[in-house]
Motif scaffolding. Sequence first.
Motif, mmCIF file in Angstrom:
data_model
loop_
_atom_site.group_PDB
_atom_site.id
_atom_site.type_symbol
_atom_site.label_atom_id
_atom_site.label_comp_id
_atom_site.label_asym_id
_atom_site.label_seq_id
_atom_site.Cartn_x
_atom_site.Cartn_y
_atom_site.Cartn_z
ATOM 1 N N MET A 78 0.795 -1.200 0.070
ATOM 2 C CA MET A 78 0.155 -0.008 -0.066
ATOM 3 C C MET A 78 0.781 1.247 0.106
ATOM 4 O O MET A 78 0.438 2.298 -0.509
ATOM 5 C CB MET A 78 -0.857 0.044 1.163
ATOM 6 N N LEU A 79 2.016 1.297 0.592
ATOM 7 C CA LEU A 79 2.888 2.373 0.793
ATOM 8 C C LEU A 79 3.303 2.790 -0.722
ATOM 9 O O LEU A 79 3.306 3.886 -1.634
ATOM 10 C CB LEU A 79 4.269 2.223 1.269
ATOM 11 N N ARG A 80 3.496 1.629 -1.594
ATOM 12 C CA ARG A 80 4.008 1.696 -3.005
ATOM 13 C C ARG A 80 2.655 2.422 -3.810
ATOM 14 O O ARG A 80 2.677 3.267 -4.867
ATOM 15 C CB ARG A 80 4.559 0.369 -3.738
ATOM 16 N N LYS A 81 1.606 1.762 -3.581
ATOM 17 C CA LYS A 81 0.143 2.411 -4.127
ATOM 18 C C LYS A 81 -0.095 3.736 -3.997
ATOM 19 O O LYS A 81 -0.440 4.645 -4.757
ATOM 20 C CB LYS A 81 -1.116 1.200 -3.920
ATOM 21 N N LEU A 82 0.363 4.123 -2.829
ATOM 22 C CA LEU A 82 0.202 5.723 -2.416
ATOM 23 C C LEU A 82 1.012 6.533 -3.248
ATOM 24 O O LEU A 82 0.738 7.563 -3.743
ATOM 25 C CB LEU A 82 0.420 5.955 -0.887
ATOM 26 N N LYS A 83 2.328 5.873 -3.298
ATOM 27 C CA LYS A 83 3.290 6.740 -4.414
ATOM 28 C C LYS A 83 2.790 6.858 -5.909
ATOM 29 O O LYS A 83 3.075 7.778 -6.423
ATOM 30 C CB LYS A 83 4.696 6.069 -4.318
ATOM 31 N N LEU A 84 2.112 5.558 -6.273
ATOM 32 C CA LEU A 84 1.505 5.769 -7.705
ATOM 33 C C LEU A 84 0.550 6.289 -7.726
ATOM 34 O O LEU A 84 -0.073 6.797 -8.630
ATOM 35 C CB LEU A 84 1.505 4.181 -7.910
ATOM 36 N N GLY A 85 -0.254 6.660 -6.604
ATOM 37 C CA GLY A 85 -1.393 7.248 -6.772
ATOM 38 C C GLY A 85 -2.780 6.426 -6.879
ATOM 39 O O GLY A 85 -3.837 6.675 -7.361
ATOM 40 N N TYR A 240 -0.459 5.636 11.442
ATOM 41 C CA TYR A 240 -0.473 7.005 10.542
ATOM 42 C C TYR A 240 -1.362 7.169 9.308
ATOM 43 O O TYR A 240 -1.420 6.069 8.551
ATOM 44 C CB TYR A 240 0.955 7.437 9.690
ATOM 45 N N VAL A 241 -2.329 8.229 9.640
ATOM 46 C CA VAL A 241 -3.257 8.495 8.280
ATOM 47 C C VAL A 241 -2.448 8.972 7.257
ATOM 48 O O VAL A 241 -2.011 10.227 7.257
ATOM 49 C CB VAL A 241 -4.410 9.204 8.453
ATOM 50 N N LEU A 242 -1.964 8.293 6.405
ATOM 51 C CA LEU A 242 -0.937 8.817 5.384
ATOM 52 C C LEU A 242 -1.644 8.710 3.872
ATOM 53 O O LEU A 242 -2.424 7.804 3.450
ATOM 54 C CB LEU A 242 0.161 7.550 5.208
ATOM 55 N N THR A 243 -1.363 9.620 3.123
ATOM 56 C CA THR A 243 -1.787 10.018 1.723
ATOM 57 C C THR A 243 -0.344 10.128 0.883
ATOM 58 O O THR A 243 0.737 10.255 1.324
ATOM 59 C CB THR A 243 -2.403 11.050 1.599
ATOM 60 N N GLY A 244 -0.772 10.285 -0.334
ATOM 61 C CA GLY A 244 0.453 10.103 -1.315
ATOM 62 C C GLY A 244 0.191 11.112 -2.392
ATOM 63 O O GLY A 244 -0.352 12.119 -2.527
ATOM 64 N N ALA A 245 0.495 10.264 -3.802
ATOM 65 C CA ALA A 245 0.590 11.139 -4.871
ATOM 66 C C ALA A 245 -1.068 11.915 -5.325
ATOM 67 O O ALA A 245 -1.057 12.774 -5.958
ATOM 68 C CB ALA A 245 0.866 10.340 -6.129
ATOM 69 N N SER A 246 -1.754 10.918 -5.117
ATOM 70 C CA SER A 246 -3.198 11.379 -5.335
ATOM 71 C C SER A 246 -3.773 12.590 -4.529
ATOM 72 O O SER A 246 -4.812 13.358 -5.106
ATOM 73 C CB SER A 246 -4.272 10.199 -5.013
ATOM 74 N N TRP A 247 -3.005 13.018 -3.653
ATOM 75 C CA TRP A 247 -3.412 14.229 -2.729
ATOM 76 C C TRP A 247 -3.667 15.533 -3.586
ATOM 77 O O TRP A 247 -4.447 16.087 -3.294
ATOM 78 C CB TRP A 247 -2.397 14.517 -1.395
ATOM 79 N N ASN A 248 -2.684 15.499 -4.706
ATOM 80 C CA ASN A 248 -2.674 17.000 -5.252
ATOM 81 C C ASN A 248 -3.814 17.044 -6.254
ATOM 82 O O ASN A 248 -4.176 18.074 -6.627
ATOM 83 C CB ASN A 248 -1.344 17.058 -5.931
ATOM 84 N N ARG A 249 -4.126 15.761 -6.449
ATOM 85 C CA ARG A 249 -5.693 16.024 -7.556
ATOM 86 C C ARG A 249 -7.048 16.224 -6.746
ATOM 87 O O ARG A 249 -7.895 16.434 -7.542
ATOM 88 C CB ARG A 249 -5.670 14.758 -8.307
ATOM 89 N N LEU A 250 -7.138 16.246 -5.455
ATOM 90 C CA LEU A 250 -8.158 16.322 -4.681
ATOM 91 C C LEU A 250 -8.517 17.878 -4.678
ATOM 92 O O LEU A 250 -7.567 18.852 -4.697
ATOM 93 C CB LEU A 250 -8.081 15.732 -3.384
ATOM 94 N N SER A 251 -9.639 18.341 -4.550
ATOM 95 C CA SER A 251 -10.046 19.742 -4.567
ATOM 96 C C SER A 251 -9.565 20.289 -2.972
ATOM 97 O O SER A 251 -9.420 19.352 -2.002
ATOM 98 C CB SER A 251 -11.509 19.883 -4.658
#
Length: 330
Positions: A78-85, A240-251
């Motif tokens: 899941m850490l890898r998937k967060l990086k991929l978004g 840790y409530v963690l997010t990754g690459a997809s964060w930037n696409r959210l409003s």
Amino acid sequence: MFKKTVTMLLAMAVVGVGSLSAQGVEAAEVIKFGHVGQPGSLMDKTATEFAKRANEKLGDEAEVRVYGSSQLGGDTQMLRKLKLGTIDISLPSTVMSSVAPPFALFEMPFLVKDREHMARIRDDKLIRGKLDDAAASQNYKILGIWENGFRNITNNKRPIKTPDDLKGIKLRTPNGVWRVRMFKSYGANPTPMPYSETFVGLQTGAVDGQENPLAQIYPARFYEVQKYLSMSHHVYTPAYVLTGASWNRLSDHVKQVLEQTAQEMQPVALKYGAQLDEDLLAKLKDEGMEVNDIDHQAFIDASKPIYKSFEDEVDGGKQMVEEVQSLSKQ
């Protein structure tokens, strides 16, 4: 003819509205939240409550969907998937010590005294700043710090009262280098293994025991394949409530809701954790597990080398440990 034309136009309008409605449903932002916890675990309870609260605020703008029980993969996957978004949020714990050195702070045994101490650590500007910077250095963002909990040892060989009792025991651990080093220093044979594979590992004898919070031990039914439960409380692990690459696409509004709700859930997670510890210890005893306390001082004395390694190897490690220790006295 006129009637037929009107009927056709009305039918087309209905189809159009239906199409727009379908498009509207599809257009809603789906936020995938994955974790490894089983149903009834602390991770399951906190993630589900988070989704409920966030979705009430988001309305039709977005929807948080929770995928527990490693449906989206183990913590490392899941850490890898967060990086991929490809997923949006996960709830890693021990594995973060392998992501960036400062997270190994919470691998130091017997460092966190109780949940009140943990709340002060979580809110401390120095500690939170170090963790935020460490996450950002690997392109992650921490939305909140919840709980995995105080970890205890189960096994099929003997009650664990001192470090000597661990000698030769094959112990499943999470994929964290510091946890492995700690148990090696106690004399155990630590074996990193995904949480989702642990029950079978215990059942088949591939490992003799494991260490986890009660809120992971009971929902995973480890009591079916383990005899002894030693209440060591050797490490407190945050989640840790963690997010990754997809964060930037959210409003901006979705981001604001998710971050505020994650922080709103911080004291709730501690409350849930305390209640589960009380409830589940009784249940584990009812299931027939033999429960014992440990000689804390013997373990604390045996833990001195791991502290020295952390302070020597992690930049600012000594300062972080001293800061946490100072917060226990308030």
